[in-house]
Design a protein around this motif. Structure first.
Motif, PDB file in Angstrom:
ATOM      1  N   SER A 104       0.809  -1.219   0.000  1.00 43.34           N
ATOM      2  CA  SER A 104       0.000   0.000   0.000  1.00 43.34           C
ATOM      3  C   SER A 104       0.843   1.269   0.000  1.00 43.34           C
ATOM      4  O   SER A 104       0.313   2.375   0.025  1.00 43.34           O
ATOM      5  N   ASP A 105       2.165   1.089  -0.012  1.00 40.44           N
ATOM      6  CA  ASP A 105       3.146   2.189   0.040  1.00 40.44           C
ATOM      7  C   ASP A 105       3.287   2.798   1.434  1.00 40.44           C
ATOM      8  O   ASP A 105       4.062   3.736   1.631  1.00 40.44           O
ATOM      9  N   LYS A 106       2.566   2.272   2.413  1.00 44.91           N
ATOM     10  CA  LYS A 106       2.739   2.741   3.782  1.00 44.91           C
ATOM     11  C   LYS A 106       4.022   2.144   4.340  1.00 44.91           C
ATOM     12  O   LYS A 106       4.360   0.989   4.052  1.00 44.91           O
ATOM     13  N   ARG A 107       4.731   2.910   5.163  1.00 42.33           N
ATOM     14  CA  ARG A 107       6.007   2.447   5.722  1.00 42.33           C
ATOM     15  C   ARG A 107       5.905   2.288   7.240  1.00 42.33           C
ATOM     16  O   ARG A 107       5.163   3.007   7.907  1.00 42.33           O
ATOM     17  N   TYR A 108       6.694   1.348   7.743  1.00 42.90           N
ATOM     18  CA  TYR A 108       6.643   0.982   9.152  1.00 42.90           C
ATOM     19  C   TYR A 108       8.074   0.779   9.674  1.00 42.90           C
ATOM     20  O   TYR A 108       9.002   0.526   8.913  1.00 42.90           O
ATOM     21  N   ILE A 109       8.195   0.878  10.990  1.00 44.82           N
ATOM     22  CA  ILE A 109       9.447   0.514  11.660  1.00 44.82           C
ATOM     23  C   ILE A 109       9.206  -0.779  12.437  1.00 44.82           C
ATOM     24  O   ILE A 109       8.382  -0.817  13.352  1.00 44.82           O
ATOM     25  N   PHE A 110       9.907  -1.840  12.035  1.00 49.55           N
ATOM     26  CA  PHE A 110       9.873  -3.120  12.745  1.00 49.55           C
ATOM     27  C   PHE A 110      11.118  -3.197  13.620  1.00 49.55           C
ATOM     28  O   PHE A 110      12.235  -2.971  13.149  1.00 49.55           O
ATOM     29  N   GLN A 111      10.928  -3.525  14.884  1.00 46.90           N
ATOM     30  CA  GLN A 111      12.038  -3.546  15.825  1.00 46.90           C
ATOM     31  C   GLN A 111      12.088  -4.876  16.574  1.00 46.90           C
ATOM     32  O   GLN A 111      11.087  -5.326  17.135  1.00 46.90           O
ATOM     33  N   SER A 155      -3.345  12.391  10.811  1.00 49.47           N
ATOM     34  CA  SER A 155      -2.097  12.308  10.041  1.00 49.47           C
ATOM     35  C   SER A 155      -0.983  13.132  10.670  1.00 49.47           C
ATOM     36  O   SER A 155       0.187  12.726  10.676  1.00 49.47           O
ATOM     37  N   GLU A 156      -1.326  14.301  11.225  1.00 49.38           N
ATOM     38  CA  GLU A 156      -0.321  15.139  11.879  1.00 49.38           C
ATOM     39  C   GLU A 156       0.029  14.588  13.255  1.00 49.38           C
ATOM     40  O   GLU A 156       1.194  14.617  13.675  1.00 49.38           O
ATOM     41  N   THR A 206       5.982   0.225  14.771  1.00 46.44           N
ATOM     42  CA  THR A 206       5.401   1.566  14.785  1.00 46.44           C
ATOM     43  C   THR A 206       5.250   2.076  13.360  1.00 46.44           C
ATOM     44  O   THR A 206       5.921   1.591  12.436  1.00 46.44           O
ATOM     45  N   LEU A 207       4.363   3.037  13.189  1.00 45.51           N
ATOM     46  CA  LEU A 207       4.274   3.718  11.904  1.00 45.51           C
ATOM     47  C   LEU A 207       5.543   4.531  11.689  1.00 45.51           C
ATOM     48  O   LEU A 207       6.080   5.140  12.626  1.00 45.51           O
ATOM     49  N   PHE A 208       6.045   4.552  10.479  1.00 41.48           N
ATOM     50  CA  PHE A 208       7.179   5.402  10.135  1.00 41.48           C
ATOM     51  C   PHE A 208       6.727   6.855  10.120  1.00 41.48           C
ATOM     52  O   PHE A 208       5.659   7.177   9.598  1.00 41.48           O
ATOM     53  N   VAL A 209       7.521   7.737  10.704  1.00 43.63           N
ATOM     54  CA  VAL A 209       7.188   9.166  10.724  1.00 43.63           C
ATOM     55  C   VAL A 209       7.678   9.791   9.423  1.00 43.63           C
ATOM     56  O   VAL A 209       8.883   9.985   9.227  1.00 43.63           O
ATOM     57  N   GLU A 210       6.736  10.055   8.527  1.00 46.38           N
ATOM     58  CA  GLU A 210       7.078  10.576   7.209  1.00 46.38           C
ATOM     59  C   GLU A 210       7.535  12.038   7.284  1.00 46.38           C
ATOM     60  O   GLU A 210       7.209  12.762   8.213  1.00 46.38           O
ATOM     61  N   LYS A 211       8.294  12.427   6.264  1.00 44.08           N
ATOM     62  CA  LYS A 211       8.777  13.806   6.112  1.00 44.08           C
ATOM     63  C   LYS A 211       9.506  14.265   7.373  1.00 44.08           C
ATOM     64  O   LYS A 211       9.241  15.344   7.914  1.00 44.08           O
ATOM     65  N   SER A 212      10.416  13.425   7.831  1.00 44.33           N
ATOM     66  CA  SER A 212      11.172  13.741   9.050  1.00 44.33           C
ATOM     67  C   SER A 212      12.655  13.511   8.811  1.00 44.33           C
ATOM     68  O   SER A 212      13.059  12.854   7.850  1.00 44.33           O
ATOM     69  N   GLN A 213      13.446  14.038   9.717  1.00 45.38           N
ATOM     70  CA  GLN A 213      14.895  13.827   9.685  1.00 45.38           C
ATOM     71  C   GLN A 213      15.409  13.820  11.112  1.00 45.38           C
ATOM     72  O   GLN A 213      14.746  14.319  12.026  1.00 45.38           O
TER      73      GLN A 213
END
Length: 355
Positions: free
Chosen positions: A39-46, A80-81, A110-117
């Motif tokens: 679905s193009d959604k990104r996640y962090i697997f830990q 979303s925000e 967790t959900l990946f935090v998009e547009k971040s650095q």
């Protein structure tokens, strides 16, 4: 390259298809992957290191409880925000927030935090300021969360008496050769013993309140937007009860050293007061009335104490023949300890007496 298995992925995301999994190598304890679904959604697997953390399910519930609490503080924001401001944990198809795989490893997502650095080090005072605001907001927004609901993830993690007990035993058991090489550092550690236990005594006497604390406040555990404004606190594995000074001091220790932690040219190791002032300004602005006069009074001592505890831990490990920290050469831990003690000397020269 290590990856994640289909069964781990499907446990959390049964309706998704695994497209890619990229290992993130910045962490030193856990295995972490940036995962993309169809679905193009990104996640962090830990994958949590069960050799470091004795109660992994409890650790994960610490993180989840605090994240739920923080989400409630941001209900005025669109979803979303909000998901960019607070870590969002993914619940599995069985309703749990962790998976115990066939090899005995624990996972959370967790959900990946998009547009971040994020930043590995601070090279601009504005980042120090924004980092202070972000970690200060974390303390403010959790002040009404009962820390008694959290497990102690790493017992005695910042307990100075415990660290001195370890040091005393290492000193007793160490070789004459290592004691001689570390002689000056040993003398410095012993000379600072009383001062470095002051915060612990205040905590034990109830003069400083127990709060929810992050306990790993290096700048790389803060996410920023592309304009350099603070977004989200991450890497919450070490959330547990503590005092605010642990978080403040550890952030200052990592932000204000002008050199890397194992720099051997000690002339390069200095305490950056400009970054200290910037971080403190942002921290206090975010905290507002959430910080007491007593807590505020001991922020400078907190910085010195957290530098010292790392100096002591590196020295202890050197005396123990390097059994805890990974080393690249025989004197690595000794050099790390020298570095932190030099940082203390520089701190004293620019900050003056703080206790």
């Amino acid at each position: 390259m290590k990856s994640i298995s289909e069964d781990v992925f499907k446990f959390f995301l049964p309706e998704e298809n695994l497209v890619s999994a990229e290992e993130l190598t910045s962490g030193h304890i856990n295995d972490t992957y940036l995962v993309k679904g169809a679905s193009d959604k990104r996640y962090i697997f830990q994958k949590i290191n069960k050799d470091v953390f004795p109660d992994v399910p409890g650790l994960i519930m610490n993180k989840v409880q605090v994240s739920r609490h923080l989400h409630k503080k941001h209900t005025h924001l669109p979803v979303s925000e909000r998901e960019r401001r607070v870590l969002t944990f993914v619940r599995s198809h069985q309703g749990s927030y962790h998976y115990w795989d066939k090899n005995g490893n624990y996972w959370n997502v967790t959900l990946f935090v998009e547009k971040s650095q994020n930043f590995e080090s601070v090279e601009d005072k504005s980042i120090a300021y924004e980092g202070g605001k972000l970690f200060g907001s974390f303390i403010r927004d959790t002040e009404d969360f009962d820390p008694g609901k959290l497990i102690e993830v790493i017992p005695k993690f910042h307990d100075m008496s415990f660290r001195f007990d370890q040091f005393d035993q290492a000193l007793k058991d160490s070789s004459a050769k290592r004691r001689e090489r570390a002689k000056n550092l040993i003398e410095k550690a012993l000379a600072l013993r009383t001062e470095m236990q002051l915060l612990e005594n205040l905590k034990d006497d109830g003069a400083i309140r127990i709060r929810v604390t992050h306990n790993d406040t290096k700048i790389s555990n803060a996410l920023f937007d592309h304009d350099g404004k603070g977004l989200c606190v991450i890497d919450t594995d070490t959330i547990m009860p503590g005092i605010i000074h642990y978080d403040f001091g550890d952030a200052i220790r990592t932000i204000c050293n002008t050199a890397r932690e194992d720099e051997t040219n000690l002339d390069l190791v200095n305490f950056n007061k400009e970054y200290y002032d910037s971080y403190l300004k942002g921290y206090l602005e975010a905290l507002g009335n959430s910080v007491s006069a007593m807590e505020r009074k001991y922020f400078p001592l907190a910085a010195k104490t957290m530098i010292f505890i790392m100096a002591l831990r590196f020295l202890t490990d050197y005396l123990n023949n390097d059994v805890y920290y990974k080393t690249s050469y025989p004197e690595h831990n000794l050099d790390r300890s020298k570095n932190q003690f030099k940082l203390i000397d520089s701190f004293d020269s620019v900050m003056g007496k703080v206790s």
